[in-house]
Scaffold this active site. Structure first.
Site, mmCIF file in Angstrom:
data_model
loop_
_atom_site.group_PDB
_atom_site.id
_atom_site.type_symbol
_atom_site.label_atom_id
_atom_site.label_comp_id
_atom_site.label_asym_id
_atom_site.label_seq_id
_atom_site.Cartn_x
_atom_site.Cartn_y
_atom_site.Cartn_z
ATOM 1 N N ARG A 120 0.795 -1.413 -0.381
ATOM 2 C CA ARG A 120 0.200 -0.354 0.032
ATOM 3 C C ARG A 120 0.928 1.372 -0.068
ATOM 4 N NH1 ARG A 120 -2.391 -3.432 3.564
ATOM 5 N NH2 ARG A 120 -4.718 -4.338 2.745
ATOM 6 N N LYS A 142 2.868 11.620 -11.089
ATOM 7 C CA LYS A 142 1.842 10.390 -11.801
ATOM 8 C C LYS A 142 2.616 9.303 -12.074
ATOM 9 C CE LYS A 142 -0.921 13.357 -14.801
ATOM 10 N NZ LYS A 142 -1.151 13.757 -16.405
ATOM 11 N N GLU A 184 10.043 18.569 -24.835
ATOM 12 C CA GLU A 184 8.434 18.756 -23.435
ATOM 13 C C GLU A 184 9.533 20.284 -23.032
ATOM 14 O OE1 GLU A 184 5.959 17.468 -22.449
ATOM 15 O OE2 GLU A 184 6.287 15.066 -23.599
ATOM 16 N N LYS A 220 7.185 22.861 -13.535
ATOM 17 C CA LYS A 220 5.878 21.636 -13.223
ATOM 18 C C LYS A 220 5.818 21.377 -12.074
ATOM 19 C CE LYS A 220 5.078 17.308 -14.700
ATOM 20 N NZ LYS A 220 4.952 15.747 -14.761
ATOM 21 N N GLU A 230 -5.096 17.386 -11.413
ATOM 22 C CA GLU A 230 -5.352 17.241 -12.471
ATOM 23 C C GLU A 230 -6.556 18.114 -12.897
ATOM 24 O OE1 GLU A 230 -3.110 15.196 -15.532
ATOM 25 O OE2 GLU A 230 -4.424 15.708 -17.026
ATOM 26 N N ARG A 234 -3.267 22.194 -14.662
ATOM 27 C CA ARG A 234 -2.237 20.872 -14.758
ATOM 28 C C ARG A 234 -2.686 20.462 -15.902
ATOM 29 N NH1 ARG A 234 0.147 15.780 -11.365
ATOM 30 N NH2 ARG A 234 2.116 15.466 -12.737
ATOM 31 N N ASN A 238 -0.811 19.697 -20.689
ATOM 32 C CA ASN A 238 -1.186 19.168 -21.774
ATOM 33 C C ASN A 238 -0.833 19.801 -23.243
ATOM 34 O OD1 ASN A 238 -1.702 16.386 -20.667
ATOM 35 N ND2 ASN A 238 -4.065 16.876 -20.064
ATOM 36 N N HIS A 241 -0.190 17.588 -26.708
ATOM 37 C CA HIS A 241 -0.232 16.075 -26.375
ATOM 38 C C HIS A 241 -2.098 15.519 -26.971
ATOM 39 C CE1 HIS A 241 2.740 16.902 -23.755
ATOM 40 N NE2 HIS A 241 2.756 15.552 -23.700
ATOM 41 N N HIS A 245 -0.737 12.522 -29.158
ATOM 42 C CA HIS A 245 -1.292 11.163 -28.960
ATOM 43 C C HIS A 245 -1.797 10.398 -30.217
ATOM 44 C CE1 HIS A 245 -1.255 11.947 -24.251
ATOM 45 N NE2 HIS A 245 -0.695 10.982 -24.914
ATOM 46 N N HIS A 257 6.872 9.850 -28.499
ATOM 47 C CA HIS A 257 6.341 10.594 -27.809
ATOM 48 C C HIS A 257 6.631 12.288 -28.206
ATOM 49 C CE1 HIS A 257 3.358 12.209 -25.123
ATOM 50 N NE2 HIS A 257 4.710 12.865 -24.051
HETATM 51 N N1 LIG Z 1 4.474 9.671 -15.351
HETATM 52 C C1 LIG Z 1 4.368 10.930 -16.100
HETATM 53 O O1 LIG Z 1 3.901 12.022 -15.846
HETATM 54 C C2 LIG Z 1 4.864 10.984 -17.695
HETATM 55 C C3 LIG Z 1 5.110 12.289 -18.540
HETATM 56 C C4 LIG Z 1 6.119 12.318 -19.534
HETATM 57 C C5 LIG Z 1 5.714 10.664 -20.361
HETATM 58 N N2 LIG Z 1 6.512 9.666 -19.969
HETATM 59 C C6 LIG Z 1 5.971 8.237 -19.882
HETATM 60 O O2 LIG Z 1 7.918 8.195 -20.215
HETATM 61 C C7 LIG Z 1 8.109 6.936 -21.069
HETATM 62 C C8 LIG Z 1 8.531 7.696 -21.942
HETATM 63 O O3 LIG Z 1 10.104 7.713 -21.487
HETATM 64 P P1 LIG Z 1 11.445 8.256 -22.032
HETATM 65 O O4 LIG Z 1 11.331 8.931 -23.518
HETATM 66 O O5 LIG Z 1 12.550 8.552 -20.634
HETATM 67 O O6 LIG Z 1 11.772 6.895 -22.131
HETATM 68 P P2 LIG Z 1 12.677 5.194 -22.212
HETATM 69 O O7 LIG Z 1 12.729 5.063 -20.298
HETATM 70 O O8 LIG Z 1 12.468 4.178 -22.283
HETATM 71 O O9 LIG Z 1 14.030 5.785 -22.501
HETATM 72 C C9 LIG Z 1 14.073 5.764 -23.667
HETATM 73 C C10 LIG Z 1 15.043 5.170 -24.302
HETATM 74 O O10 LIG Z 1 16.700 5.485 -23.874
HETATM 75 C C11 LIG Z 1 17.663 4.417 -22.966
HETATM 76 N N3 LIG Z 1 18.283 5.489 -22.300
HETATM 77 C C12 LIG Z 1 18.098 6.060 -20.717
HETATM 78 N N4 LIG Z 1 18.185 6.380 -20.712
HETATM 79 C C13 LIG Z 1 19.763 6.596 -21.020
HETATM 80 C C14 LIG Z 1 20.708 7.654 -20.659
HETATM 81 N N5 LIG Z 1 21.724 7.747 -20.089
HETATM 82 N N6 LIG Z 1 22.219 6.453 -21.839
HETATM 83 C C15 LIG Z 1 21.258 6.262 -22.646
HETATM 84 N N7 LIG Z 1 20.671 5.041 -23.147
HETATM 85 C C16 LIG Z 1 19.244 5.338 -22.212
HETATM 86 C C17 LIG Z 1 16.239 3.297 -22.317
HETATM 87 O O11 LIG Z 1 16.847 2.096 -22.182
HETATM 88 C C18 LIG Z 1 15.904 3.800 -24.135
HETATM 89 O O12 LIG Z 1 15.843 2.324 -24.627
HETATM 90 C C19 LIG Z 1 6.591 6.578 -21.778
HETATM 91 O O13 LIG Z 1 6.343 5.318 -21.476
HETATM 92 C C20 LIG Z 1 5.686 8.671 -21.399
HETATM 93 O O14 LIG Z 1 3.879 7.671 -20.913
HETATM 94 C C21 LIG Z 1 5.215 9.880 -18.294
#
Ligand SMILES: NC(=O)c1ccc[n+]([C@@H]2O[C@H](COP(=O)([O-])OP(=O)(O)OC[C@H]3O[C@@H](n4cnc5c(N)ncnc54)[C@H](O)[C@@H]3O)[C@@H](O)[C@H]2O)c1
Length: 355
Positions: A120, A142, A184, A220, A230, A234, A238, A241, A245, A257
């Site tokens: 929990r 999130k 972003e 942020k 949100e 907040r 978006n 987005h 999306h 993305h």
């Molecule tokens: N929670 C939130 O508020 C929020 C906001 C935006 C996006 N997201 C989520 O984030 C995700 C996308 O995140 P992302 O783009 O970081 O993707 P990711 O975590 O898959 O990383 C992208 C790629 O980069 C590699 N990588 C990461 N750090 C590295 C580094 N320092 N050196 C070399 N390689 C590295 C990873 O292994 C992966 O292959 C999505 O699932 C999206 O839904 C969440």
């Protein structure tokens, strides 16, 4: 090093700088007394940074256990979550222990949700290693995994105890990942900081990232403190987005993305400028910043398909949908429109030219 406090129900700090990962243990010990910490990372990031981070926690008196999973969005699912939760149980973590997310947004979202649900709720530390995770997913609480029916459909709001954005980690990021995170940053600049947009445009992918990450996180943090769950302001986050999306979906998720967000911002900014709700010249400034980051500035899909895919977004409420639109660089607002009006908006934004 810069420190930004996120004033949520339980406030926490985001530290932004260089060389922070090797101090992760010492910095975490300031907010959480030594315990067992499960460090969660994907295979790529673990190969680069796990040993240094684990050593740092051990030096600060923590016991460490390591959980490594295959890199990529396909790991952000219920099966991986269940496996991680079971790993925590097998290693006898308890409520006073910690889980650390070392990686990009996939690691942060999966780990954050595990922290929210294990017994929990146990403490979580975010150690973002992508630009996207540093400016976006690691801050704000999130967390989620994807379901077969769609992205991020199971999750929780769960704020971390500490976030360490070590900009040295961007040196190993592939350029396309840096670009995607840059989208972003452009979003934050469009939302609240015109000067930041100029810096991004000038510096492009060779930016001094800590100077860009800090104002993004600051923005942020302010929005999250005002609207943690949100219900209101907040929603501004978006920007780009809804159409973004849709573009991701239409590409069969072959675009990143951030590329979708870049397209989404372009489409609705151009449409807003044509409708006269956005000042003249904003689209051109946005376009220049996106180009500096080698991001797409044209959405290559048919307006009908974009509009239809946009209406599948979870931001839709019955026969209306909320669009986030720029009024000027650094000043955005949201407007709820009828779903029947969406195609006109998209058409205006996809058709070239301002007249
Ligand atoms: N929670 C939130 O508020 C929020 C906001 C935006 C996006 N997201 C989520 O984030 C995700 C996308 O995140 P992302 O783009 O970081 O993707 P990711 O975590 O898959 O990383 C992208 C790629 O980069 C590699 N990588 C990461 N750090 C590295 C580094 N320092 N050196 C070399 N390689 C590295 C990873 O292994 C992966 O292959 C999505 O699932 C999206 O839904 C969440």
């Amino acid at each position: 090093m810069q420190t930004i406090t996120v004033n949520t129900g339980r406030p926490y700090d985001v530290l932004i700088g260089r060389g922070l990962l090797v101090k992760a243990g010492e910095l975490t010990a300031r907010v959480h007394k030594p315990c067992t910490v499960a460090i969660v990372s994907d295979e790529t990031v673990a190969g680069l940074y796990m040993a240094g981070v684990a050593q740092s926690f051990q030096n600060a008196g923590f016991r460490t256990v390591e959980y490594v999973f295959p890199a990529g969005e396909q790991s952000k699912n219920m099966a991986q979550l269940a496996d991680l939760l079971d790993f925590l149980a097998q290693n006898e973590l308890g409520r006073s222990d910690l889980i650390a997310a070392l990686g990009g947004g996939v690691t942060g979202d999966l780990t954050g949700f595990a922290a929210a649900s294990f017994q929990r709720g146990i403490g979580c530390v975010q150690l973002p290693t992508t630009l996207l995770a540093a400016v976006d997913s690691s801050v704000g609480g999130k967390t989620a995994v994807n379901l077969p029916s769609g992205k991020n459909l199971a999750g929780a709001f769960w704020q971390p105890e500490l976030v360490l954005c070590d900009c040295d980690t961007f040196a190993t990021l592939p350029e396309e990942e840096l670009s995607a995170g840059g989208a972003e940053c452009v979003k934050y600049a469009m939302l609240g900081d015109g000067e930041l947009l100029e810096i991004i445009t000038k510096q492009g992918l060779n930016a001094k990232w800590e100077d860009i990450v800090a104002p993004c996180v600051e923005y942020k943090a302010r929005v999250v403190a005002e609207d943690e769950k949100e219900h209101g302001v907040r929603k501004l986050l978006n920007l780009g987005h809804t159409v973004g999306h849709a573009a991701e979906r239409l590409s069969g998720y072959s675009i990143r993305h951030g590329e979708g967000v870049a397209m989404g911002m372009m489409v609705l900014t151009l449409a807003a400028e044509k409708r006269g709700v956005c000042a003249r010249g904003v689209t051109a400034r946005l376009e220049a910043a996106l180009k500096a980051l080698k991001l797409p500035t044209v959405c290559p899909y048919a307006p009908e398909d974009i509009a239809k895919a946009s209406l599948g977004d979870k931001k839709r409420q019955g026969d209306s949908i909320t669009l986030v639109l720029p009024r000027a660089v650094g000043d955005c607002f949201w407007q709820t429109i009828k779903t029947s009006e969406m195609l006109d908006w998209v058409r205006l934004g996809v058709e070239k030219g301002l007249s």
